[in-house]
Design a protein around this motif. Structure first.
Motif, PDB file in Angstrom:
ATOM      1  N   ASP A  86       0.804  -1.220   0.000  1.00 45.07           N
ATOM      2  CA  ASP A  86       0.000   0.000   0.000  1.00 45.07           C
ATOM      3  C   ASP A  86       0.841   1.277   0.000  1.00 45.07           C
ATOM      4  OD1 ASP A  86      -2.577  -1.357   0.235  1.00 45.07           O
ATOM      5  OD2 ASP A  86      -1.921  -1.877   2.257  1.00 45.07           O
ATOM      6  N   LEU A  87       1.931   1.279   0.780  1.00 41.21           N
ATOM      7  CA  LEU A  87       2.674   2.527   0.953  1.00 41.21           C
ATOM      8  C   LEU A  87       4.181   2.281   0.943  1.00 41.21           C
ATOM      9  CD1 LEU A  87       2.582   5.588   1.545  1.00 41.21           C
ATOM     10  CD2 LEU A  87       2.483   5.026   3.990  1.00 41.21           C
ATOM     11  N   ASN A 194      10.779   2.986  -4.993  1.00 33.66           N
ATOM     12  CA  ASN A 194       9.550   2.192  -4.837  1.00 33.66           C
ATOM     13  C   ASN A 194       9.768   0.748  -5.313  1.00 33.66           C
ATOM     14  OD1 ASN A 194       6.920   1.357  -4.397  1.00 33.66           O
ATOM     15  ND2 ASN A 194       5.997   2.716  -5.922  1.00 33.66           N
ATOM     16  N   SER A 199       1.280   1.046  -4.269  1.00 35.67           N
ATOM     17  CA  SER A 199       0.299   1.888  -4.969  1.00 35.67           C
ATOM     18  C   SER A 199       0.438   3.360  -4.594  1.00 35.67           C
ATOM     19  CB  SER A 199      -1.121   1.412  -4.653  1.00 35.67           C
ATOM     20  OG  SER A 199      -1.357   1.442  -3.250  1.00 35.67           O
ATOM     21  N   HIS A 200       0.980   3.626  -3.404  1.00 30.93           N
ATOM     22  CA  HIS A 200       1.182   4.994  -2.934  1.00 30.93           C
ATOM     23  C   HIS A 200       2.597   5.116  -2.357  1.00 30.93           C
ATOM     24  CE1 HIS A 200      -3.163   4.568  -3.030  1.00 30.93           C
ATOM     25  NE2 HIS A 200      -3.288   5.872  -2.967  1.00 30.93           N
ATOM     26  N   SER A 201       3.151   6.309  -2.408  1.00 32.63           N
ATOM     27  CA  SER A 201       4.458   6.533  -1.795  1.00 32.63           C
ATOM     28  C   SER A 201       4.501   7.910  -1.155  1.00 32.63           C
ATOM     29  CB  SER A 201       5.582   6.397  -2.834  1.00 32.63           C
ATOM     30  OG  SER A 201       5.430   7.349  -3.866  1.00 32.63           O
ATOM     31  N   GLU A 223       4.184   7.153 -11.677  1.00 30.47           N
ATOM     32  CA  GLU A 223       3.616   7.134 -10.321  1.00 30.47           C
ATOM     33  C   GLU A 223       2.458   8.133 -10.276  1.00 30.47           C
ATOM     34  OE1 GLU A 223       4.651   5.208  -7.875  1.00 30.47           O
ATOM     35  OE2 GLU A 223       6.571   4.458  -8.604  1.00 30.47           O
ATOM     36  N   ARG A 224       1.348   7.708  -9.713  1.00 33.13           N
ATOM     37  CA  ARG A 224       0.170   8.576  -9.692  1.00 33.13           C
ATOM     38  C   ARG A 224      -0.278   8.971  -8.287  1.00 33.13           C
ATOM     39  NH1 ARG A 224       1.775   9.398 -13.798  1.00 33.13           N
ATOM     40  NH2 ARG A 224       0.919   9.086 -15.878  1.00 33.13           N
ATOM     41  N   ASN A 225       0.291   8.326  -7.278  1.00 33.77           N
ATOM     42  CA  ASN A 225      -0.122   8.614  -5.902  1.00 33.77           C
ATOM     43  C   ASN A 225       1.121   8.803  -5.037  1.00 33.77           C
ATOM     44  OD1 ASN A 225      -3.106   8.070  -6.255  1.00 33.77           O
ATOM     45  ND2 ASN A 225      -2.271   6.087  -6.834  1.00 33.77           N
ATOM     46  N   MET A 226       1.751   9.970  -5.166  1.00 34.36           N
ATOM     47  CA  MET A 226       2.977  10.255  -4.429  1.00 34.36           C
ATOM     48  C   MET A 226       2.862  11.590  -3.719  1.00 34.36           C
ATOM     49  SD  MET A 226       6.054  12.007  -4.222  1.00 34.36           S
ATOM     50  CE  MET A 226       6.683  12.599  -5.779  1.00 34.36           C
TER      51      MET A 226
END
Length: 238
Positions: A86-87, A194, A199-201, A223-226
């Protein structure tokens, strides 16, 4: 044929960066990718690596250069993730004035079902407390491989893995800081690795001017969720 008679292939990239105020320019994303591929394949002389890192340090990295470096590093991992993380949480700065309280946040997230993968490197700057040492004091054993990290994530939703076990050439380069006296682009690019494709960072930085560089490089890498923030001491902490 001797090196003095035939130009070394890596000299191309040093010339691009080092031709002076009017002749030099940043590397393109592809040039940065090719340069890092050669570095990670040990196809570069030590004197070339030192020159390259310091020329990059003087001008500072662009988002295209970072994206190229990270893409080359990712190809070297040779590991296909077997679970959804997830992170991704990078921890490379170490704490100087305060304890790493952010570790309590990672454990709270893990207790609530969020799989948190943390990676970092310790010891490259004197007088700082690094995450790996603190985890040992908390009774949380670091992983020794990406495979073991995945097993820990399945068991307790948290794992920490040293850069040494992810990409040893980058680990060696980040530990050149005491030799050079300065940080290098490696300190920036490792935050974007990553390795388990979370999915997130989330990333902490010290210099606010790097915020947009990290964001734009992440977009170039897909990357779309950083999230990136100016964190206390350069760690992901407010």
């Amino acid at each position: 044929m001797s090196l003095t008679e035939q130009e070394h292939p890596f000299a191309e990239f040093i010339k691009i960066l080092g031709k002076g105020k009017k002749g030099s320019r940043p590397l393109s994303q592809d040039e940065a990718y090719r340069a890092m591929k050669m570095i990670l394949a040990d196809e570069v002389l030590p004197i070339q690596l030192g020159a390259f890192l310091m020329l990059m340090r003087i001008k500072e990295e662009t988002c295209e250069e970072l994206a190229g470096f990270v893409a080359a590093a990712k190809e070297s991992f040779a590991h296909e993730p077997s679970l959804q993380v997830d992170l991704d949480w990078s921890s490379y700065a170490g704490k100087r004035r305060h304890l790493p309280w952010f570790l309590l946040s990672t454990q709270l997230l893990a207790e609530n079902g969020v799989k948190v993968f943390m990676h970092g490197a310790g010891g490259h700057t004197q007088g700082r407390i690094y995450t790996e040492k603190v985890l040992g004091s908390l009774g949380i054993p670091p992983a020794s491989s990406l495979t073991e990290a995945e097993a820990q994530l399945r068991a307790r939703n948290f794992s920490y893995l040293s850069l040494q076990h992810i990409c040893s050439p980058l680990y060696d380069m980040i530990n050149l800081r005491p030799v050079m006296g300065l940080r290098s682009p490696v300190h920036t690019l490792v935050r974007l690795l990553n390795p388990l494709r979370a999915s997130h960072s989330i990333q902490g930085i010290f210099h606010p001017s790097y915020r947009q560089v990290h964001q734009k490089a992440a977009l170039l890498l897909g990357e779309r969720n950083m999230a990136v923030l100016k964190g206390e001491g350069g760690e992901t902490e407010r």
